[in-house]
Design an enzyme around this catalytic site. Structure first.
Site, PDB file in Angstrom:
ATOM      1  N   ARG A  53     -35.527 134.289 -43.969  1.00 10.81           N
ATOM      2  CA  ARG A  53     -36.798 133.737 -44.437  1.00 10.81           C
ATOM      3  C   ARG A  53     -37.207 132.461 -43.726  1.00 10.81           C
ATOM      4  O   ARG A  53     -38.345 132.312 -43.295  1.00 10.81           O
ATOM      5  CB  ARG A  53     -36.724 133.390 -45.931  1.00 10.81           C
ATOM      6  N   THR A  54     -36.279 131.520 -43.649  1.00  8.55           N
ATOM      7  CA  THR A  54     -36.652 130.205 -43.123  1.00  8.55           C
ATOM      8  C   THR A  54     -37.106 130.350 -41.669  1.00  8.55           C
ATOM      9  O   THR A  54     -38.174 129.879 -41.280  1.00  8.55           O
ATOM     10  CB  THR A  54     -35.470 129.222 -43.252  1.00  8.55           C
ATOM     11  N   LYS A  82     -19.809 126.827 -24.814  1.00 13.11           N
ATOM     12  CA  LYS A  82     -19.073 126.170 -23.724  1.00 13.11           C
ATOM     13  C   LYS A  82     -18.630 124.775 -24.128  1.00 13.11           C
ATOM     14  O   LYS A  82     -18.084 124.031 -23.330  1.00 13.11           O
ATOM     15  CB  LYS A  82     -19.967 126.063 -22.477  1.00 13.11           C
ATOM     16  N   ARG A 103     -31.180 124.283 -38.203  1.00 15.49           N
ATOM     17  CA  ARG A 103     -30.237 124.633 -39.290  1.00 15.49           C
ATOM     18  C   ARG A 103     -28.824 124.552 -38.713  1.00 15.49           C
ATOM     19  O   ARG A 103     -28.563 125.089 -37.630  1.00 15.49           O
ATOM     20  CB  ARG A 103     -30.500 126.032 -39.832  1.00 15.49           C
ATOM     21  N   HIS A 131     -32.307 120.958 -47.953  1.00 19.49           N
ATOM     22  CA  HIS A 131     -33.161 122.016 -47.383  1.00 19.49           C
ATOM     23  C   HIS A 131     -34.590 121.724 -47.843  1.00 19.49           C
ATOM     24  O   HIS A 131     -35.157 122.442 -48.666  1.00 19.49           O
ATOM     25  CB  HIS A 131     -32.667 123.374 -47.886  1.00 19.49           C
TER      26      HIS A 131
HETATM   27  C1  NCD Z   1     -30.991 129.274 -48.836  1.00 21.80           C
HETATM   28  C2  NCD Z   1     -30.183 128.457 -47.846  1.00 21.80           C
HETATM   29  O1  NCD Z   1     -30.058 128.829 -46.667  1.00 21.80           O
HETATM   30  O2  NCD Z   1     -29.736 127.399 -48.271  1.00 21.80           O
HETATM   31  N1  NCD Z   1     -31.708 130.305 -48.210  1.00 21.80           N
HETATM   32  C3  NCD Z   1     -32.996 130.059 -47.805  1.00 21.80           C
HETATM   33  O3  NCD Z   1     -33.231 129.306 -46.900  1.00 21.80           O
HETATM   34  N2  NCD Z   1     -33.985 130.648 -48.480  1.00 21.80           N
HETATM   35  C4  NCD Z   1     -30.220 129.742 -50.024  1.00 21.80           C
HETATM   36  C5  NCD Z   1     -28.936 130.491 -49.804  1.00 21.80           C
HETATM   37  O4  NCD Z   1     -28.512 130.761 -48.684  1.00 21.80           O
HETATM   38  O5  NCD Z   1     -28.330 130.849 -50.829  1.00 21.80           O
END
Ligand code: NCD
Length: 303
Positions: A53-54, A82, A103, A131
């Protein structure tokens, strides 16, 4: 937004949060109005952990505004394999793009990266840290489907490792919200987050049993037990499956209760909830696009 980067929701004032949500609502109402707004601009996607999703909603958001993305791809296919450091990677990537979405499994990674680059960095998840862009779409969904001021919300599941929970709790402290945290003892909200909420004067209660609070809630925010962050499989198994929400559980809830989940879900919300009016988690995921359009629009406008 007078911010260079989006690292945590702690940095955001109520006014700044509302500015993003208002801009997102404008974009939702008239996506065509922003079609060329960021033509020729590029967003770098650097994902060192899995994402559906993100990553896809940031990509969709940028493309809907006429821009494009450059994607680092899988970590295994990059120079990180590397031995390249994150600091070096982002210093290279800033030369390719107008902003970076990052991320990373390490808490604090986005903040560290932001200290090395001159383009906006968005923290798209730093280990068990924060997040913040997820929180903005959570708030947008709550505002659309329930309310912010006057809300009573239950936040259930993995409150210790769940970064979406930490960011949401900080952000909700800007509003008149009763926050009820429901988890096993071993997955309680981290002490630092509890301290911040206390300092902010937030209304907070902790519970082990969901049934203690469920009937009084306007919203229930369910989270996945973050298996990948546990020290071992035994520790995970000891708590997995403790809070499973199904249609029967929700019989005790208000008819208007909205159920949210950042997704992915594993088994914490039974599929039979999907067909009820409570289920708003797919709409919540879709809201990632207008909200991330608004966020990028504001960050790129400032930079
Ligand atoms: C979340 C995350 O990556 O923290 N997912 C997201 O971005 N919607 C929640 C999760 O992984 O449980």
């Amino acid at each position: 937004m007078r911010q260079d980067h989006l690292l945590t929701t702690k940095q955001l004032s109520r006014g700044e949060i509302e500015a993003v949500l208002d801009r997102a609502a404008e974009m939702d109402a008239d996506p065509a109005a922003v079609r060329e707004r960021h033509a020729d601009e590029l967003l770098a996607l650097c994902f060192f952990e899995p994402s559906t999703r993100t990553k896809m909603s940031f990509e969709t958001a940028m493309k809907r505004m006429g821009g494009d993305v450059v994607d680092m791809g899988h970590v295994e296919s990059t120079s990180v394999e590397k031995g390249e450091s994150l600091a070096d990677t982002v210093r290279v990537v800033e030369g390719y793009a107008d902003a970076i979405v990052l991320r990373h499994p390490r808490k604090g990674a986005a903040k560290m990266a932001s200290e090395y680059v001159g383009v906006p960095v968005v923290n798209a998840g730093d280990g068990a840290g924060h997040h913040p862009s997820q929180t903005l779409l959570d708030l947008y969904t709550l505002r659309e489907n329930a309310r912010l001021d006057g809300l009573s919300i239950g936040i259930v599941g993995d409150l210790k490792y769940g970064r979406t929970v930490h960011s949401l709790a900080h952000a909700l402290a800007n509003f008149d919200v009763d926050q009820h945290f429901v988890s096993p003892e071993s997955l309680r909200l981290p002490r630092g987050v509890r301290y911040d909420l206390h300092e902010a004067g937030a209304s907070v209660q902790e519970h082990a049993d969901l049934s203690d609070v469920l009937p009084s809630l306007d919203a229930l925010y369910v989270t996945r037990i973050q298996r990948e962050r546990f020290p071992g499989e035994d520790e995970y198994r000891a708590v997995a499956g403790q809070y499973r929400i199904d249609e029967e559980t929700l019989a005790a809830a208000d008819d208007d209760l909205v159920v949210l989940h950042p997704l992915p879900r594993v088994d914490e919300i039974a599929p039979d909830v999907d067909r009820t009016d409570h289920a708003r988690y797919f709409q919540q995921a879709h809201n990632g696009v207008p909200v991330r359009m608004a966020l990028l629009d504001l960050l790129l406008e400032e930079s």
